[in-house]
Enzyme design. Sequence first.
Site, PDB file in Angstrom:
ATOM      1  N   CYS A 131       0.808  -1.222   0.000  1.00 17.72           N
ATOM      2  CA  CYS A 131       0.000   0.000   0.000  1.00 17.72           C
ATOM      3  C   CYS A 131       0.848   1.282   0.000  1.00 17.72           C
ATOM      4  O   CYS A 131       0.545   2.235  -0.732  1.00 17.72           O
ATOM      5  CB  CYS A 131      -0.964  -0.006   1.182  1.00 17.72           C
ATOM      6  SG  CYS A 131      -0.242  -0.601   2.708  1.00 17.72           S
ATOM      7  N   HIS A 162      -2.561   6.513   4.086  1.00 14.59           N
ATOM      8  CA  HIS A 162      -1.114   6.627   4.302  1.00 14.59           C
ATOM      9  C   HIS A 162      -0.641   7.942   3.681  1.00 14.59           C
ATOM     10  O   HIS A 162      -1.082   8.317   2.586  1.00 14.59           O
ATOM     11  CB  HIS A 162      -0.366   5.485   3.610  1.00 14.59           C
ATOM     12  CG  HIS A 162      -0.530   4.141   4.268  1.00 14.59           C
ATOM     13  ND1 HIS A 162      -1.228   3.928   5.435  1.00 14.59           N
ATOM     14  CD2 HIS A 162      -0.040   2.922   3.896  1.00 14.59           C
ATOM     15  CE1 HIS A 162      -1.171   2.639   5.746  1.00 14.59           C
ATOM     16  NE2 HIS A 162      -0.471   2.008   4.835  1.00 14.59           N
TER      17      HIS A 162
END
Length: 335
Positions: A130, A243
């Site tokens: 990710c 993120h």
Amino acid sequence: MASGLSIAVVGATGAAGQTTLRILEERKFPVRELRAFASERSVGKTVTFRGEPVTIQRVEPAAFKGVDIAFCSAGSAQSKEYAPMIVKAGATVIDKSNAFRMDPAVPLVVPEINAHAARSHRGILACPNCTTIVTVMPLKPLHDAGRLTRVIATSFQAVSGAGVNGIAELREQTLAWARGEAMVARHFPHQIAFNLVPAIDRIGPDGYTAEEMKLVNETRKILEAPGLPVAPTTVRVPVFTSHSISVTAETEVKITAGRARDLFARFPGLKLWDDPAQHRYPMPIAVEGQDDCFVGRIREDLSSPNGLSFWVVGDQLRKGAATNAVQIAELLLHS
Ligand code: A2P
């Protein structure tokens, strides 16, 4: 029989699996039949797809007969065991784990960047880590325009990257703090509420974590830049979703901040949020729930003539996992 594909989601009760179900619905992926799989303890429970309950099945070869595409997000050990078996049953596997990403025979695909790589698959396609996905999205247009010579990346990673247990832990510790009770660390090695943990997983003898080496190696593979120097630091932060990565990139050909803004604004899947006067820049809470990655704080590096610094944020359950996986499936549909 209704048209469409038979789709399996392995790890359907998990954070990435649940998001995959939602994205398949949202993108109106042509699903004729949905089969859901999780661990032994969930067999017989249900997940919801298009408003209907779907019963969780046990992972076994017979259960994959007739499946066209299987999305796997049940962890690396499970993928290593299940993916070859699912391919043997006749399905194409889109794997979200670390199991096959660096296998030279397995394409590692971010559709906006290297859709061409998907064409060479032999049954398994890997979805990158990710943090890697969110980081490479803005790196690609810079690489095309000026050839990257060095990347320094520091990530600020949400707890949902560690799955449903990570989400529960931040929630429980925050509630415990509000009640004046002790905060117990079960899933993460340290208290995560009101804290930062500068290691996503175990630190190796060379001083780097596996997460950091994924960022190095996967970035090189996706950008087809095998020797690209990448300096990674990955940090877990008390944020539920999205993120954020602080990046400094150096290029052979200088890219000014203005040119970078143009390049980012034109790149598919990237959005520019860079208005310093209005205090406008991407933040995790604003990006959560969105499929694009958002770039801001774009500025020329004070310490290097061809350096450029910026901040990129992406919902790691969406573009960092499920959305990217469903986009890979869309490539297969159109191939
Ligand atoms: P379960 O809910 O039954 O534990 P997350 O990444 O959010 O922690 O989710 C992990 C997912 O992988 C869950 O759906 C979990 O199911 C599933 N899973 C864990 N172990 C296995 C296994 N051995 N076989 C199949 N699915 C598994």
